[in-house]
Design an enzyme around this catalytic site. Sequence first.
Site, PDB file in Angstrom:
ATOM      1  N   HIS A 270       0.855  -1.201   0.000  1.00  0.00           N
ATOM      2  CA  HIS A 270       0.000   0.000   0.000  1.00  0.00           C
ATOM      3  C   HIS A 270       0.883   1.239   0.000  1.00  0.00           C
ATOM      4  CE1 HIS A 270      -3.194   2.794   1.168  1.00  0.00           C
ATOM      5  NE2 HIS A 270      -4.004   1.880   0.726  1.00  0.00           N
ATOM      6  N   ASP A 328      -7.987  -5.186  -0.599  1.00  0.00           N
ATOM      7  CA  ASP A 328      -8.381  -5.995  -1.764  1.00  0.00           C
ATOM      8  C   ASP A 328      -8.022  -7.465  -1.633  1.00  0.00           C
ATOM      9  OD1 ASP A 328      -7.424  -3.098  -3.471  1.00  0.00           O
ATOM     10  OD2 ASP A 328      -9.466  -3.870  -3.360  1.00  0.00           O
TER      11      ASP A 328
HETATM   12  C1  SDX Z   1      -5.990   0.384  -3.097  1.00  0.00           C
HETATM   13  O1  SDX Z   1      -4.174   4.777  -1.826  1.00  0.00           O
HETATM   14  C2  SDX Z   1      -5.213   4.161  -1.325  1.00  0.00           C
HETATM   15  O2  SDX Z   1      -5.687   4.501  -0.256  1.00  0.00           O
HETATM   16  C3  SDX Z   1      -5.760   3.038  -2.192  1.00  0.00           C
HETATM   17  C4  SDX Z   1      -6.815   2.159  -1.544  1.00  0.00           C
HETATM   18  C5  SDX Z   1      -8.111   2.904  -1.316  1.00  0.00           C
HETATM   19  O3  SDX Z   1      -8.889   2.491  -0.443  1.00  0.00           O
HETATM   20  O4  SDX Z   1      -8.390   3.864  -2.102  1.00  0.00           O
HETATM   21  O5  SDX Z   1      -6.338   1.650  -0.314  1.00  0.00           O
HETATM   22  C6  SDX Z   1      -7.187   0.974  -2.452  1.00  0.00           C
HETATM   23  O6  SDX Z   1      -5.650   0.770  -4.182  1.00  0.00           O
HETATM   24  C7  SDX Z   1      -5.202  -0.653  -2.348  1.00  0.00           C
HETATM   25  C8  SDX Z   1      -3.941  -1.128  -3.156  1.00  0.00           C
HETATM   26  C9  SDX Z   1      -4.448  -2.166  -4.174  1.00  0.00           C
HETATM   27  N1  SDX Z   1      -3.346  -2.540  -5.106  1.00  0.00           N
HETATM   28  C10 SDX Z   1      -2.771  -3.747  -5.037  1.00  0.00           C
HETATM   29  O7  SDX Z   1      -3.000  -4.584  -4.169  1.00  0.00           O
HETATM   30  C11 SDX Z   1      -1.806  -4.021  -6.176  1.00  0.00           C
HETATM   31  C12 SDX Z   1      -0.542  -4.673  -5.606  1.00  0.00           C
HETATM   32  N2  SDX Z   1       0.166  -3.677  -4.789  1.00  0.00           N
HETATM   33  C13 SDX Z   1       1.240  -2.962  -5.446  1.00  0.00           C
HETATM   34  O8  SDX Z   1       1.024  -2.689  -6.792  1.00  0.00           O
HETATM   35  C14 SDX Z   1       1.707  -1.804  -4.584  1.00  0.00           C
HETATM   36  O9  SDX Z   1       1.793  -2.228  -3.291  1.00  0.00           O
HETATM   37  C15 SDX Z   1       0.973  -0.475  -4.605  1.00  0.00           C
HETATM   38  C16 SDX Z   1       0.702   0.003  -5.987  1.00  0.00           C
HETATM   39  C17 SDX Z   1      -0.320  -0.597  -3.865  1.00  0.00           C
HETATM   40  C18 SDX Z   1       1.881   0.490  -3.919  1.00  0.00           C
HETATM   41  O10 SDX Z   1       3.067   0.512  -4.684  1.00  0.00           O
HETATM   42  P1  SDX Z   1       4.342   1.289  -4.165  1.00  0.00           P
HETATM   43  O11 SDX Z   1       3.997   2.704  -3.927  1.00  0.00           O
HETATM   44  O12 SDX Z   1       5.508   0.986  -5.042  1.00  0.00           O
HETATM   45  O13 SDX Z   1       4.577   0.598  -2.742  1.00  0.00           O
HETATM   46  P2  SDX Z   1       5.806   0.821  -1.876  1.00  0.00           P
HETATM   47  O14 SDX Z   1       6.487   2.098  -2.208  1.00  0.00           O
HETATM   48  O15 SDX Z   1       5.376   0.605  -0.476  1.00  0.00           O
HETATM   49  O16 SDX Z   1       6.779  -0.392  -2.336  1.00  0.00           O
HETATM   50  C19 SDX Z   1       7.924  -0.627  -1.568  1.00  0.00           C
HETATM   51  C20 SDX Z   1       8.627  -1.754  -2.287  1.00  0.00           C
HETATM   52  C21 SDX Z   1       8.900  -1.479  -3.754  1.00  0.00           C
HETATM   53  O17 SDX Z   1      10.104  -2.168  -4.058  1.00  0.00           O
HETATM   54  P3  SDX Z   1      11.487  -1.336  -4.109  1.00  0.00           P
HETATM   55  O18 SDX Z   1      11.324  -0.286  -5.181  1.00  0.00           O
HETATM   56  O19 SDX Z   1      11.660  -0.744  -2.719  1.00  0.00           O
HETATM   57  O20 SDX Z   1      12.533  -2.364  -4.459  1.00  0.00           O
HETATM   58  O21 SDX Z   1       7.838  -2.943  -2.254  1.00  0.00           O
HETATM   59  C22 SDX Z   1       7.584  -3.370  -3.588  1.00  0.00           C
HETATM   60  C23 SDX Z   1       7.785  -2.173  -4.481  1.00  0.00           C
HETATM   61  O22 SDX Z   1       8.156  -2.592  -5.780  1.00  0.00           O
HETATM   62  N3  SDX Z   1       6.193  -3.827  -3.625  1.00  0.00           N
HETATM   63  C24 SDX Z   1       5.796  -5.064  -3.907  1.00  0.00           C
HETATM   64  C25 SDX Z   1       4.383  -5.049  -3.788  1.00  0.00           C
HETATM   65  N4  SDX Z   1       3.991  -3.830  -3.438  1.00  0.00           N
HETATM   66  C26 SDX Z   1       5.104  -3.068  -3.335  1.00  0.00           C
HETATM   67  N5  SDX Z   1       6.462  -6.177  -4.258  1.00  0.00           N
HETATM   68  C27 SDX Z   1       5.721  -7.288  -4.499  1.00  0.00           C
HETATM   69  N6  SDX Z   1       4.374  -7.358  -4.389  1.00  0.00           N
HETATM   70  C28 SDX Z   1       3.678  -6.250  -4.032  1.00  0.00           C
HETATM   71  N7  SDX Z   1       2.337  -6.317  -3.955  1.00  0.00           N
END
Ligand code: SDX
Length: 393
Positions: A270, A328
Site C-alpha cells: 500500500h 483488496d
Molecule cells: C488500493 O491509496 C489508497 O488509499 C488506495 C486504496 C483505497 O482504499 O483507495 O487503499 C485501495 O488501491 C489498495 C492497493 C491495491 N493494489 C494492489 O493490491 C496491487 C498490488 N500492490 C502494489 O502494486 C503496490 O503495493 C501499490 C501500488 C499498492 C503500492 O506501490 P508502491 O507505492 O511501489 O509501494 P511501496 O512504495 O510501499 O513499495 C515498496 C517496495 C517497492 O520495491 P522497491 O522499489 O523498494 O525495491 O515494495 C515493492 C515495491 O516494488 N512492492 C511489492 C508489492 N507492493 C510493493 N512487491 C511485491 N508485491 C507487491 N504487492
Amino acid sequence: NAGVFTYDPGFTSTAACDSTITFIDGNKGELLHRGYPIDQLAGKSHYLEVCYLLLYGELPTAAQLEDFEHRVTHHTMLHEQMVNFFRGFRRDAHPMAIMVGVVGAMSAFYHDSTDINDPWQREVASIRLIAKMPTIAAWAFKYHIGQPFVYPRNDLDYASNFLRMCFSVPAEEYEVNPVLSRAMDRIFTLHADHEQNASTSTVRLASSSGANPFACIAAGIACLWGPAHGGANQACLEMLREIGTPDKIPEYIARAKDKNDPFRLMGFGHRVYKNFDPRATVMKQSADEVLELLGVENNPILATAKELEKQALADPYFSEKKLFPNVDFYSGIILEAMGFPTSMFTPIFALSRTVGWISQWKEQLGDPQMKIGRPRQLYLGETERDYTDIEDR
Ligand code: SDX
C-alpha cells in the site's frame, strides 16, 4: 535537478489539500472517518449511516437517519431514457466501462439542474449519486450477463436492494438473506472513503475546474479501475486462482520478489499502510463468516489466500518493505462466494467509494479559497535549443 535549473523548494504543490473527513496512520494501521475507527463503524454502524457521517461530519440522530435513508431510497431509479446507454455497449463490455459511460452520461440528465455553486443543488447531486450507483452497477451486471434489468424497491435496505437487483430474475422471487445483506453492507462501509487515494485525488482535481459532479465521479471511476488501485480485488482473485494450490505459493512469492519480473502480489502492499490495513483485518473475519454461512468454508481459494498471507508475512522481503495485505486481498473471496463474477468486484468498490468521492467533492467546493488544481513537475528535459531543418538532421 542536474544544476541546470534551480529547483524551487519553496513552491507548494497544488495537489495537497486540507480535509477533515478521513485520517490514516499508515505506520499504526489506523483509519478514522470523522474520528471514528473503521473497525467500530464496520461492527456497529451501517453504510448509509457512515454515508451521513462522511457527508455531514457527525453521526445522525434517529430522525436525521430516517430522513436521509428516505431521501436516498427515493432516488434509486434512473431516468428511463438512460437504459439506452446500457444497450449501446457490447454484451461483453466490462461493467466498469459501462459505469464510467453511464455515470458520465448522468451529466446530460441531471447536470443542467446542478448549479455547483448552490449548496442545496450540491446536496441533491450527492444524494442522486449515492442512491443511483447501486442501480447502475446492478444494471451493468445484468446487461453483462444478458438478463433483464431489475428495478429498485423502496421496501428494502440499501444492500438488500443491490443484491436483489443483481440476483433476482423474473422467473422467481428473490429471498433476501439478511446475513449476506449485512456482509454486503460491511463491504460497502469498508470501501467508503480513504483520504487522498488516486481516484479521490482525480475527483478533486477534476472538480477544481468547476466540472459537474457526474463527470468528476466518472473520472474517479475510470482511475479506480486500474489494477494498482481498485482493480486489485479482481486481479487478486485471478492471481489466487492462477496459484491454485498452496504448494505453488513459493514460486509466486519468488516472482513477486524478483525485480526483473513485473509480477506483484495483488492485494498486498500500500502507498500509505506500512502495517496491516485495518480494513483487511475486518474483511478477513467477514470472509470466514460468509463462507461458513454459505457452507463453503473449505473453499480452496480461501485456504490458498491464508497460506499465501502466512508465507509472505514470514518472508523478510515483505516484512522489511512493510508489505501487508490490503483491503483488496480478501474482498474478492467474499464477493465470489456471494455469486459475483470477478468483473463485478471493482464496480462494487466504485459503488462503495462514491460517498467518499462526493464528500470530498463537497468539502473542496465548500472552501472559498479553492483554486484550480495544478500539480507541479520537476523538468528534466532538454535545455533551450534552435530548430534544425529536416535536411540537416
Ligand atoms: C488500493 O491509496 C489508497 O488509499 C488506495 C486504496 C483505497 O482504499 O483507495 O487503499 C485501495 O488501491 C489498495 C492497493 C491495491 N493494489 C494492489 O493490491 C496491487 C498490488 N500492490 C502494489 O502494486 C503496490 O503495493 C501499490 C501500488 C499498492 C503500492 O506501490 P508502491 O507505492 O511501489 O509501494 P511501496 O512504495 O510501499 O513499495 C515498496 C517496495 C517497492 O520495491 P522497491 O522499489 O523498494 O525495491 O515494495 C515493492 C515495491 O516494488 N512492492 C511489492 C508489492 N507492493 C510493493 N512487491 C511485491 N508485491 C507487491 N504487492
